[in-house]
Design an enzyme around this catalytic site. Structure first.
Site, PDB file in Angstrom:
ATOM      1  N   LYS A   1      44.706  47.275  44.427  1.00 24.26           N
ATOM      2  CA  LYS A   1      45.307  45.955  44.270  1.00 24.26           C
ATOM      3  C   LYS A   1      46.392  45.990  43.206  1.00 24.26           C
ATOM      4  CE  LYS A   1      41.445  43.080  45.817  1.00 24.26           C
ATOM      5  NZ  LYS A   1      40.525  41.980  45.466  1.00 24.26           N
TER       6      LYS A   1
ATOM      7  N   HIS B   1      38.151  48.129  39.504  1.00 27.80           N
ATOM      8  CA  HIS B   1      37.821  46.736  39.215  1.00 27.80           C
ATOM      9  C   HIS B   1      38.432  46.291  37.895  1.00 27.80           C
ATOM     10  CE1 HIS B   1      34.053  45.940  41.883  1.00 27.80           C
ATOM     11  NE2 HIS B   1      35.181  45.688  42.492  1.00 27.80           N
TER      12      HIS B   1
ATOM     13  N   HIS C   1      33.048  47.222  53.392  1.00 20.36           N
ATOM     14  CA  HIS C   1      32.735  46.904  51.999  1.00 20.36           C
ATOM     15  C   HIS C   1      31.294  47.273  51.651  1.00 20.36           C
ATOM     16  CE1 HIS C   1      33.424  44.929  48.156  1.00 20.36           C
ATOM     17  NE2 HIS C   1      32.221  44.416  48.267  1.00 20.36           N
TER      18      HIS C   1
ATOM     19  N   TYR D   1      41.931  48.101  32.632  1.00 20.27           N
ATOM     20  CA  TYR D   1      41.235  49.269  33.152  1.00 20.27           C
ATOM     21  C   TYR D   1      40.844  50.192  32.008  1.00 20.27           C
ATOM     22  CZ  TYR D   1      42.754  47.992  37.818  1.00 20.27           C
ATOM     23  OH  TYR D   1      42.948  47.332  38.989  1.00 20.27           O
TER      24      TYR D   1
ATOM     25  N   ARG E   1      31.280  50.558  50.042  1.00 20.66           N
ATOM     26  CA  ARG E   1      31.796  50.465  48.667  1.00 20.66           C
ATOM     27  C   ARG E   1      30.716  49.938  47.729  1.00 20.66           C
ATOM     28  NH1 ARG E   1      36.574  49.739  45.596  1.00 20.66           N
ATOM     29  NH2 ARG E   1      36.712  47.796  44.397  1.00 20.66           N
TER      30      ARG E   1
ATOM     31  N   ARG F   1      38.207  50.479  49.049  1.00 20.12           N
ATOM     32  CA  ARG F   1      38.438  49.277  49.842  1.00 20.12           C
ATOM     33  C   ARG F   1      38.978  49.733  51.196  1.00 20.12           C
ATOM     34  NH1 ARG F   1      40.820  48.124  44.700  1.00 20.12           N
ATOM     35  NH2 ARG F   1      39.732  46.454  43.579  1.00 20.12           N
TER      36      ARG F   1
END
Length: 299
Positions: free
Chosen positions: A173, A271, A245, A280, A248, A149
């Site tokens: 994140k 993600h 992006h 994860y 990515r 990101r």
């Protein structure tokens, strides 16, 4: 409760309890500010705790009349639902009025994918004779090689580079850290920037550990990365909507189309899983590294 105290409390909840990044918090705030604006023009004026499902549906109609597209409306619905879950959790309301609120149906439009020729054109457009040239090349190579990101790129630290074992560590994140293999082209470009150019830059106080600096010694902003890429797109004449992006998305597309294990790609992108309850999937480092080497076109 009035709107401003409610929004302020919501912000604290997102920051302290949800550990969201500042940009995510601001996006949520903007969504609720729109609901606040809608409530302010109603008669009688609506307060956060008196909002009903009918009010929220009327709010969605109002957004449509303002010309907001379905994808934007859907995002606002998500923000409103989070806001009312917060109010319910903190006993401001007894019933969640947004529980049955439906977002407009949207057609998901996938971002453009860069071809290898596109990547080569963008990199060829970089003037390597200028001090920022090697930096900009390293930025593009790292974005494409690691699928970062833009915020992960700008916050990348020298202390989190493990180039001797072909890995970098990023903070994504929710302040979640993950290790990502780095391909040979990106590693080479990064090494040139660090050892031959950045070493002559004088970082500002507190900026010493950032990988990518501007000419004044401060770490790059998200906006600057967008500008760098936009200028290269103009220089090449590429007719695609390209942003950080896009690199990515291209990273993930090439790996998956090449036959890479979906769990490995998911781990590298950081993600959240949408098919399992597991947040994860933690995989062996060597498996991640071999996945990059085998399937990424620039490795």
């Amino acid at each position: 409760m009035d709107w401003q105290p409610a929004i302020k409390g919501f912000r604290s909840y997102l920051k302290l309890e949800r550990s969201l990044a500042e940009n995510s918090i601001l996006a949520y705030e903007r969504d609720i500010e729109k609901l606040y604006q809608f409530s302010d023009i109603q008669s009688p004026r609506i307060k956060p705790e008196t909002v009903t499902l009918t009010d929220l549906r009327n709010f969605m109609v109002w957004l449509g009349e303002l010309g907001m597209i379905p994808t934007t409306q859907a995002r606002i619905v998500s923000g409103v639902k989070t806001f009312y879950k917060y109010l319910l959790m903190h006993d401001v309301i007894d019933i969640n009025p947004s529980e049955l609120l439906e977002a407009p149906k949207t057609r998901r439009k996938l971002p453009a994918v860069l071809t290898i020729a596109d990547i080569d054109m963008l990199i060829a457009a970089i003037d390597l004779s200028k001090p920022e040239g090697p930096r900009n090349k390293a930025i593009l190579e790292v974005l494409f090689s690691c699928g970062l990101r833009v915020s992960e790129l700008t916050n990348l630290k020298i202390s989190n580079l493990f180039l001797n074992i072909d890995f970098i560590k990023v903070t994504g994140k929710g302040s979640k850290e993950r290790l990502i293999p780095i391909g040979s082209e990106a590693k080479k470009a990064l090494t040139i920037w660090l050892d031959e150019v950045r070493v002559h830059t004088h970082p500002k106080k507190g900026e010493d550990d950032y990988v990518f600096l501007n000419r004044r010694g401060a770490h790059l902003t998200r906006e600057m990365v967008f500008i760098i890429i936009r200028q290269l797109v103009v220089a090449t004449g590429l007719k695609k909507a390209i942003s950080p992006h896009t690199f990515r998305h291209s990273f993930a597309t090439y790996l998956i189309e090449g036959g890479a294990d979906l769990r490995a790609v998911q781990e590298m992108l950081g993600h959240e899983s949408i098919t399992t309850t597991e947040i994860y999937t933690h995989l062996d480092r060597e498996f991640l590294r071999s996945t990059i080497i085998e399937f990424h076109p620039r490795s």
